[in-house]
Structure formats: structure tokens, C-alpha cells
Design a protein around this motif. Sequence first.
Motif, PDB file in Angstrom:
ATOM      1  N   GLY A 269       8.213   3.156 -21.531  1.00 52.51           N
ATOM      2  CA  GLY A 269       8.505   4.565 -21.784  1.00 52.51           C
ATOM      3  C   GLY A 269       9.862   5.044 -21.317  1.00 52.51           C
ATOM      4  N   PHE A 270      10.642   4.155 -20.657  1.00 49.55           N
ATOM      5  CA  PHE A 270      11.945   4.626 -20.175  1.00 49.55           C
ATOM      6  C   PHE A 270      12.915   4.812 -21.333  1.00 49.55           C
ATOM      7  CE2 PHE A 270      16.315   3.738 -18.820  1.00 49.55           C
ATOM      8  CZ  PHE A 270      16.503   4.840 -17.995  1.00 49.55           C
TER       9      PHE A 270
ATOM     10  N   GLY B 134       4.363   0.591 -19.985  1.00 54.10           N
ATOM     11  CA  GLY B 134       5.459  -0.267 -19.538  1.00 54.10           C
ATOM     12  C   GLY B 134       6.700  -0.227 -20.401  1.00 54.10           C
TER      13      GLY B 134
ATOM     14  N   ALA C 264      14.304  -0.613 -16.674  1.00 52.84           N
ATOM     15  CA  ALA C 264      15.214   0.280 -17.415  1.00 52.84           C
ATOM     16  C   ALA C 264      15.944  -0.395 -18.562  1.00 52.84           C
ATOM     17  CB  ALA C 264      16.193   0.977 -16.460  1.00 52.84           C
TER      18      ALA C 264
ATOM     19  N   MET D  13       8.406   7.583  -9.308  1.00 53.41           N
ATOM     20  CA  MET D  13       7.423   6.559  -9.680  1.00 53.41           C
ATOM     21  C   MET D  13       8.004   5.654 -10.776  1.00 53.41           C
ATOM     22  SD  MET D  13       3.888   8.608  -8.939  1.00 53.41           S
ATOM     23  CE  MET D  13       2.927   7.141  -8.851  1.00 53.41           C
ATOM     24  N   ALA D  14       7.318   5.524 -11.915  1.00 56.08           N
ATOM     25  CA  ALA D  14       7.751   4.501 -12.887  1.00 56.08           C
ATOM     26  C   ALA D  14       9.224   4.635 -13.256  1.00 56.08           C
ATOM     27  CB  ALA D  14       6.888   4.567 -14.145  1.00 56.08           C
TER      28      ALA D  14
HETATM   29  C1  LIG Z   1       8.353  -2.452 -13.197  1.00 56.94           C
HETATM   30  C2  LIG Z   1       8.520  -1.629 -14.436  1.00 56.94           C
HETATM   31  C3  LIG Z   1       9.412  -2.055 -15.430  1.00 56.94           C
HETATM   32  C4  LIG Z   1       9.587  -1.278 -16.562  1.00 56.94           C
HETATM   33  N1  LIG Z   1      10.519  -1.643 -17.486  1.00 56.94           N
HETATM   34  C5  LIG Z   1      10.803  -0.847 -18.538  1.00 56.94           C
HETATM   35  C6  LIG Z   1      11.864  -1.141 -19.400  1.00 56.94           C
HETATM   36  O1  LIG Z   1      12.569  -2.119 -19.222  1.00 56.94           O
HETATM   37  N2  LIG Z   1      12.090  -0.311 -20.457  1.00 56.94           N
HETATM   38  C7  LIG Z   1      11.323   0.783 -20.680  1.00 56.94           C
HETATM   39  O2  LIG Z   1      11.561   1.491 -21.661  1.00 56.94           O
HETATM   40  N3  LIG Z   1      10.308   1.118 -19.840  1.00 56.94           N
HETATM   41  C8  LIG Z   1      10.048   0.331 -18.781  1.00 56.94           C
HETATM   42  N4  LIG Z   1       9.034   0.649 -17.919  1.00 56.94           N
HETATM   43  C9  LIG Z   1       8.204   1.808 -18.186  1.00 56.94           C
HETATM   44  C10 LIG Z   1       8.902   3.095 -17.846  1.00 56.94           C
HETATM   45  O3  LIG Z   1       9.596   2.973 -16.634  1.00 56.94           O
HETATM   46  C11 LIG Z   1       7.875   4.236 -17.787  1.00 56.94           C
HETATM   47  O4  LIG Z   1       7.094   4.211 -18.970  1.00 56.94           O
HETATM   48  C12 LIG Z   1       8.562   5.578 -17.684  1.00 56.94           C
HETATM   49  O5  LIG Z   1       9.476   5.594 -16.622  1.00 56.94           O
HETATM   50  C13 LIG Z   1       7.513   6.660 -17.498  1.00 56.94           C
HETATM   51  O6  LIG Z   1       8.182   7.863 -17.193  1.00 56.94           O
HETATM   52  P1  LIG Z   1       7.346   9.171 -16.939  1.00 56.94           P
HETATM   53  O7  LIG Z   1       8.326  10.246 -16.674  1.00 56.94           O
HETATM   54  O8  LIG Z   1       6.405   9.370 -18.078  1.00 56.94           O
HETATM   55  O9  LIG Z   1       6.442   8.865 -15.673  1.00 56.94           O
HETATM   56  P2  LIG Z   1       6.893   8.639 -14.151  1.00 56.94           P
HETATM   57  O10 LIG Z   1       8.289   8.201 -14.052  1.00 56.94           O
HETATM   58  O11 LIG Z   1       5.854   7.800 -13.511  1.00 56.94           O
HETATM   59  O12 LIG Z   1       6.852  10.092 -13.549  1.00 56.94           O
HETATM   60  C14 LIG Z   1       5.656  10.758 -13.255  1.00 56.94           C
HETATM   61  C15 LIG Z   1       5.943  11.758 -12.171  1.00 56.94           C
HETATM   62  O13 LIG Z   1       4.848  12.665 -12.093  1.00 56.94           O
HETATM   63  C16 LIG Z   1       4.638  13.009 -10.758  1.00 56.94           C
HETATM   64  N5  LIG Z   1       3.249  13.481 -10.660  1.00 56.94           N
HETATM   65  C17 LIG Z   1       2.137  12.820 -11.047  1.00 56.94           C
HETATM   66  N6  LIG Z   1       1.045  13.585 -10.865  1.00 56.94           N
HETATM   67  C18 LIG Z   1       1.492  14.756 -10.355  1.00 56.94           C
HETATM   68  C19 LIG Z   1       0.835  15.962  -9.955  1.00 56.94           C
HETATM   69  N7  LIG Z   1      -0.493  16.108 -10.043  1.00 56.94           N
HETATM   70  N8  LIG Z   1       1.580  16.984  -9.477  1.00 56.94           N
HETATM   71  C20 LIG Z   1       2.935  16.859  -9.375  1.00 56.94           C
HETATM   72  N9  LIG Z   1       3.606  15.731  -9.742  1.00 56.94           N
HETATM   73  C21 LIG Z   1       2.885  14.702 -10.220  1.00 56.94           C
HETATM   74  C22 LIG Z   1       4.916  11.717  -9.994  1.00 56.94           C
HETATM   75  O14 LIG Z   1       5.253  11.972  -8.646  1.00 56.94           O
HETATM   76  C23 LIG Z   1       6.070  11.131 -10.788  1.00 56.94           C
HETATM   77  O15 LIG Z   1       7.333  11.469 -10.244  1.00 56.94           O
HETATM   78  C24 LIG Z   1       8.820  -0.093 -16.751  1.00 56.94           C
HETATM   79  C25 LIG Z   1       7.937   0.334 -15.759  1.00 56.94           C
HETATM   80  C26 LIG Z   1       7.795  -0.421 -14.610  1.00 56.94           C
HETATM   81  C27 LIG Z   1       6.860   0.089 -13.526  1.00 56.94           C
END
Ligand SMILES: Cc1cc2nc3c(=O)[nH]c(=O)nc-3n(C[C@H](O)[C@H](O)[C@H](O)COP(=O)(O)OP(=O)(O)OC[C@H]3O[C@@H](n4cnc5c(N)ncnc54)[C@H](O)[C@@H]3O)c2cc1C
Length: 387
Positions: A341-342, A339, A47, A40-41
Motif C-alpha cells: 500500500g505504500f 503489504g 517502500a 507503523m507500516a
Molecule cells: C516490512 C514491510 C514492507 C513493505 N514493503 C512495501 C513496498 O515495498 N511497497 C509498497 O507499496 N508497500 C509496502 N508495504 C506496505 C505498505 O508499507 C503499507 O501498505 C502502507 O504503508 C500502509 O499505509 P497506511 O497509511 O494505510 O497504514 P499505516 O502506515 O500502518 O498507518 C496507520 C496509522 O494509523 C494509526 N492508528 C491505528 N489505529 C488508530 C486509532 N484507533 N486511533 C488513532 N490512530 C490509529 C497508527 O498509529 C498508524 O500510524 C510494506 C509493509 C511492510 C510492513
Amino acid sequence: MTNPDVLVIGAGITGAAAALELAQSGASVEIVDTYGPAAMASGWTLAGVRQSGRHPAEMPLAQAAVAGWPTLAERLGGETHYRQEGNLRLACTEAEIAHIKGLVDSHRAQGLDLDFLPTLEDVRTITPALSDRVMAASFCPTDGHADPNATVASFIAAGARHGVRLSTGEAVERFETQGGKIVAALTATRRITPGAVVLAGGVQVNRLLEPLGAAIPFRITIVTVIRSTPTAPILKPVLGTAGAVFAARQEWNGRLRFTSGSEPFVGTLTERDGRPFAAPNIRRLRDTIDRVGAVLPPVLDCEIEAVWGGLLDLTPDALPVIDRAPGLDNLVVAAGFSGHGFCIGPVTGPLAADLALGRPPRLSLEAFRFARFNALDGPAAPLTLHG
Ligand SMILES: Cc1cc2nc3c(=O)[nH]c(=O)nc-3n(C[C@H](O)[C@H](O)[C@H](O)COP(=O)(O)OP(=O)(O)OC[C@H]3O[C@@H](n4cnc5c(N)ncnc54)[C@H](O)[C@@H]3O)c2cc1C
């Protein structure tokens, strides 16, 4: 492993980094993800790895993260394709110049090395391919970017070497609670009984939090993302704009990745090729190409390789939640990254691990507590930068 010390829900950058930290601290760990790493995100993302444009409360996390990114690949024994090539934030109007100047002043006051480039000529010393629509920019030389899929894969592989088990294709559907604790996490086929849970489920966390009365008040927006086929080098830093209307970077492999601003997500998250998919619409796609092409004309000659929608979880103050769920001692939530969290994932994962292990967090988490939402009243925070 149905009774790991810690169950991590989500194999994005936050969950993968939390799992590695937990395992390195001696815990037995299982990650469960509905799809797989970076589905997902953490896969949809631009990035960018930046401190510039950060909320002051998030700055210590971003600075700690940026300090660690140059050696992260070595620490993980895998690729991140991190490049510390700066972040260039463009101004194309007088109002945007004023905005950028304000940003430079406030960041300098916080000790961040951020330059103001007052003319197009100055800006072109960093990126010669920019058009004459650009009037000025800020430049943060310590910012950069990385490959999100490679980075998450490296965290997962490092975790596996420390005994982390990854279960994919399985969603946690609900929790069982007793006496202020999670006692079980239920999937379609299993009842997992962990000692503690780290919930790093991105935009989907509220499916599990709502039944517990602990939903995070975020709204979901969509960003259009376009990736080109590999092309000649034209862009080193991450490009952003004063108005957050687009961001762009060139990947280590020559592909350009650019993103639109964000707007409310009114569509449905579906699946395509076994991965979650949010369809971008044609208007957003056209707008994004027009906006990026106006300041970086060579992109208009590139071939499009892929287009997707990326969903953001925007909290009212555009800051994440990294906290124990109210009333549930052993459920740690790390979500609502709004937006950005990477970049900070290599820090927020370990912070969530600290809480799950009952250790004092290595950085202050005061600004990221659930309780702040009780005091928040008023209009939503303006759209922040996702690049
Ligand atoms: C278009 C875009 C551009 C961005 N640009 C930047 C940037 O330039 N710099 C930056 O720092 N951040 C950026 N971000 C934000 C950053 O990508 C996210 O904040 C970060 O990736 C979040 O990571 P995460 O691991 O918390 O969540 P995610 O990567 O969303 O991972 C969540 C995971 O949980 C799993 N999941 C959810 N619910 C369940 C469940 N009930 N059971 C099992 N699995 C489940 C999903 O399948 C998913 O794989 C951007 C985001 C987007 C969408």
C-alpha cells in the motif's frame, strides 16, 4: 477542532494523502494518530514503488501512482527521495525462471513495460554486484522506490499548509453511531463529532470495525526488516525474488534496507521509545541475511544499523478495502493493503477522500469493496510481494 468536516484516523501514507486531498477540496480536516506520522507500516516498509507483480485489479492504481511519483515532491513542496531506478525480480532456479516468464507475459499483455533478462550477464548489466546464484530476472524500468518517512512528512506538512490539524499521542477508542452514521469518535479525553470519517488505521482498523460488525477478514503477518549503515552504492533498482522470499533496496543516503518473506505474527505489538514495535526473531534475521547475502554478497560486509519487524494486513485476495463501511454512510475505510500500500498511497488517499466527500471515485473501486468478502470462499491468496 472537535467537529471537523472529516476526521482522518491514521497518519500513515494513506491517511496523510487523504487528509491533503480533503483539505485541498475545501474540507476542514483533523488527523488523529496514536503515535505520529509513519509510526507503523508506512515507516516499517521497504517502500518499493512498483507496478510489476501487481494484481490486475490494483494495476490502474499502481500505474496512476507511478505516473505521479516523479513530480510528487514538487507537488508537496517537500522531499520524497523518489528514485525511478526499476525493479529487478530474480530467478535462481528453473521453476523461478518459469514463474518470472509467466509474470512478464501477463504484464506485457496488460501493457506494462517489463523486460525478461534471460542470463546472469544480462541481469548484471543492471546490478553488477549480483552473485552467480542468479540465473535470470524480470526488469521493470518504470518502477522505483522512495523514502517513506520523508514522503509521509511531506504529505503532513503540505496538509498543514492547507489547514489540516494533526493530533498525535491520541487513539480513537470507539465510535458512536446513530441512524446509519458515525456521530462521534471518542478518544480518552475527547468526543470528536466529524461530518465524515476516513479510517486509515493499518493493521489496527479492526479494533474500531469489529464493534460495528464490519471487520476486514485479514490475517496479520510479520516481515523482518534490516537496515545497514550508509555504504558505497551497490544497488539501484529494488530487488525482489520470484518466490517473494526477500526484497532489498539501497536508500538515497546509502543505507541498505532489506526484508524477509512474511509469516504469521504470533508475537505482541509492544512499544519501544514511544513507537509501536514488533520484535523479529533470530531465526528470521539469520535466514534473511543468508538469503540476501547469497545473491548480493557485498551486504555481508555492511554494518547493521537497525532491525525491526513490520506487520502486514493480508486480506484473503491480497487486495485492500477502499469503501464505505457496510451500513455506515459516512465511514470510509482504506486498509488491508496486504503489504503493497505504500506505492499506491498517493492515489488511495485521494480515492478515500472522494468517498468521504460523496464524489464519484476517480478510479474504479469495485474490486476493493467490503461486499466481495461475502463471495470469497476457499484458500487464502498466496503470499504476495511486499517489495
Ligand atoms: C516490512 C514491510 C514492507 C513493505 N514493503 C512495501 C513496498 O515495498 N511497497 C509498497 O507499496 N508497500 C509496502 N508495504 C506496505 C505498505 O508499507 C503499507 O501498505 C502502507 O504503508 C500502509 O499505509 P497506511 O497509511 O494505510 O497504514 P499505516 O502506515 O500502518 O498507518 C496507520 C496509522 O494509523 C494509526 N492508528 C491505528 N489505529 C488508530 C486509532 N484507533 N486511533 C488513532 N490512530 C490509529 C497508527 O498509529 C498508524 O500510524 C510494506 C509493509 C511492510 C510492513
